[in-house]
Write a protein that holds these residues in place. Sequence first.
Motif, PDB file in Angstrom:
ATOM      1  N   THR A   1       0.854  -1.187   0.000  1.00 56.13           N
ATOM      2  CA  THR A   1       0.000   0.000   0.000  1.00 56.13           C
ATOM      3  C   THR A   1       0.887   1.234   0.000  1.00 56.13           C
ATOM      4  O   THR A   1       2.086   1.168   0.265  1.00 56.13           O
ATOM      5  N   LEU A   2       0.246   2.340  -0.294  1.00 60.78           N
ATOM      6  CA  LEU A   2       0.968   3.599  -0.267  1.00 60.78           C
ATOM      7  C   LEU A   2       1.481   3.863   1.150  1.00 60.78           C
ATOM      8  O   LEU A   2       2.518   4.482   1.353  1.00 60.78           O
ATOM      9  N   GLU A   3       0.739   3.338   2.112  1.00 61.13           N
ATOM     10  CA  GLU A   3       1.157   3.524   3.494  1.00 61.13           C
ATOM     11  C   GLU A   3       2.521   2.881   3.742  1.00 61.13           C
ATOM     12  O   GLU A   3       3.372   3.452   4.422  1.00 61.13           O
ATOM     13  N   ASP A   4       2.721   1.683   3.162  1.00 60.89           N
ATOM     14  CA  ASP A   4       4.028   1.033   3.310  1.00 60.89           C
ATOM     15  C   ASP A   4       5.120   1.917   2.722  1.00 60.89           C
ATOM     16  O   ASP A   4       6.180   2.092   3.307  1.00 60.89           O
ATOM     17  N   VAL A   5       4.825   2.461   1.538  1.00 59.23           N
ATOM     18  CA  VAL A   5       5.802   3.326   0.882  1.00 59.23           C
ATOM     19  C   VAL A   5       6.116   4.503   1.788  1.00 59.23           C
ATOM     20  O   VAL A   5       7.276   4.849   2.033  1.00 59.23           O
ATOM     21  N   TYR A   6       5.058   5.093   2.276  1.00 64.40           N
ATOM     22  CA  TYR A   6       5.198   6.301   3.089  1.00 64.40           C
ATOM     23  C   TYR A   6       6.030   6.030   4.334  1.00 64.40           C
ATOM     24  O   TYR A   6       6.987   6.735   4.642  1.00 64.40           O
ATOM     25  N   LEU A   7       5.658   4.951   5.035  1.00 62.11           N
ATOM     26  CA  LEU A   7       6.364   4.665   6.279  1.00 62.11           C
ATOM     27  C   LEU A   7       7.831   4.354   6.009  1.00 62.11           C
ATOM     28  O   LEU A   7       8.720   4.773   6.741  1.00 62.11           O
ATOM     29  N   GLU A   8       8.077   3.653   4.917  1.00 62.21           N
ATOM     30  CA  GLU A   8       9.452   3.335   4.538  1.00 62.21           C
ATOM     31  C   GLU A   8      10.238   4.631   4.264  1.00 62.21           C
ATOM     32  O   GLU A   8      11.368   4.795   4.700  1.00 62.21           O
ATOM     33  N   LEU A   9       9.582   5.546   3.544  1.00 67.56           N
ATOM     34  CA  LEU A   9      10.235   6.829   3.244  1.00 67.56           C
ATOM     35  C   LEU A   9      10.551   7.602   4.516  1.00 67.56           C
ATOM     36  O   LEU A   9      11.606   8.206   4.656  1.00 67.56           O
ATOM     37  N   MET A  10       9.625   7.550   5.447  1.00 67.73           N
ATOM     38  CA  MET A  10       9.823   8.305   6.676  1.00 67.73           C
ATOM     39  C   MET A  10      10.978   7.734   7.475  1.00 67.73           C
ATOM     40  O   MET A  10      11.723   8.456   8.112  1.00 67.73           O
ATOM     41  N   GLU A  11      11.113   6.403   7.435  1.00 63.85           N
ATOM     42  CA  GLU A  11      12.213   5.792   8.156  1.00 63.85           C
ATOM     43  C   GLU A  11      13.537   6.173   7.529  1.00 63.85           C
ATOM     44  O   GLU A  11      14.515   6.432   8.196  1.00 63.85           O
TER      45      GLU A  11
END
Lengths: 305, 237
Positions: free
Chosen positions: A289-299
């Motif tokens: 999901t986009l959420e996975d992408v987002y969280l990965e980016l934030m990390e």
Amino acid sequence: MIRTEGLTRRFGARTAVEDLALEVREGEILGLLGPNGAGKTTTVRMLACLLAPTSGRAWVAGHEVGRDDQAIRRIVGVLTETPGFYKRLSVRRNLLFFAELYGVADARGQVQRYLERLGLWDRRDEVVATLSKGLRQRLALARALVHEPKVLFLDEPTSGLDPESARAVREFIGELASERRTVLLCTHNLPEAEELCSRIAVLRTRLIALGRPDELKRQMFGTRVMVELGNPQPELARAINLPFVKAASLDGSILTVEVDDPDRDNPVLVRRLVELGAEIRYVSRVERTLEDVYLELMEGSDGPA
Amino acid sequence: MARLKVLVRKEWEELFKIKMVIYGSVFMPLLMGGFAGFMVWQGRGLPSGAQAALFNTALMYFLILPVMIPVTLAVYSVVGEKEQGTLEPLLATPLADWEIFVGKALVAVVPALALTWGVFLLFLVATHVMLGGIPPGLVSLPWLLSIFVLSPLLALFGVLVSMLISSRTSDPRAAYQFSGLAVVPSLIPLIVYSARLTAVNLLLVALEGGILVLLNLGLLYVAVKLFRREEILTRWK
Ligand SMILES: Nc1ncnc2c1ncn2[C@@H]1O[C@H](COP(=O)(O)OP(=O)(O)OP(=O)(O)O)[C@@H](O)[C@H]1O
Ligand SMILES: [Mg+2]
């Protein structure tokens, strides 16, 4: 339709937006994502000519921010983060005021059109103080649109709404793109961004990612394939050893493998697994999901936020 | 110009719905006018020196009015905008910075002068009825200059002070109380007159007019800076 170059805004020593280069095409809904304090609202305010950039340049519909502000204000509509109304005045009077400020021809007709379109016509004579949050948000959308702007800035349009109201607002935003309006949508709601936006920009003071949702997913994660095994063996993951496999891990009976291009690579992968003596029950794609992408980016990014 | 009118009309509709504002701008003028009439009534048949002192006090009510009315209106017009979160949507429209400032000032100054002059007219009529004529002291040049030149300057002063104060607080009551200090220049004549027992004269009017012009210029300079979009959005509390 919107273009920025090195757009930067500082408040004293704090940098809210740094070196932002972005382009939003005509008729596109671009999602602006980022944690609290990432600079989304500041970006919108600069583009709507409410705040002057500290440095860098920006253009909206060909007009340059800082040089042609009046022209820009006339053709953009803004839904601010916390949209307020004159609560002692009626719904219709509020909207009429803004329509007149924008110099809308046939302001009354236009007000009626948008109140009807957003389902507020029945409540036109009530004072705004009596409206629920969801209805107020719809009125705020009507205000952002009443002068038929070509460009819209929507700052968290569904925050604080119940699921049903949020859906109504979302559907409405979807219609805007089909009217060829250009929309910059700030949101914390990732499924919403994924549903509505043709492209996503992730901001954390600086721009840290930009692309179509599916592109971002592929860039970040490649494509994951999940294989359920009848006879999981701990050393299997390491034994695969194929050039296109980026990562593989075994968790219980589930083997997860990241490949470049599943259409091309999966048959080879399956053959190899069988060679290694694996008993395959299912092969399926893991949806990111986009959420996975987002969280990965934030990390992966460390920014002030 | 068209936008200015749109803004002013909205403000008045809104202010008209606030009880405090209605009391402040209808009840108070009538009260002050009543006091002024009472002073004149008291002075009937007195020696001219004592009569002049009473007339001076009456005049002072007409100098307090143009400050107090705009204070109420300006405070609510600015603080109301902040309180309701309507500043940002307003700033997003093509309204020019100066239009916001001038619009809000007009909203307060116009009714203040209309009411002051209206009450003054009522006062003259009442005096005529009570005394069977208007004593010449009430329509002397210094009086007329006070009513028609000092009042607008005082109204502007009241507006500027309250707009500056209102931009710094979101509590209408606090803003209202602090802005009340704007009434001080209106009291200058009273202090001078009551110390010396001299009738209002041209020198005093000119002096007070001069002081007000200077104060207003200074305040205007600050206010114009305060009423820039960016300032409103980022510094107003
Ligand atoms: N007027 C201001 N004065 C000082 N700092 C400010 C001002 N406005 C914003 N900032 C700072 O700029 C940074 C970016 O804020 P901004 O409101 O643009 O973030 P955002 O992405 O919209 O956050 P959110 O998701 O919480 O709405 C924050 O650190 C904020 O504290
Ligand atoms: Mg924000």
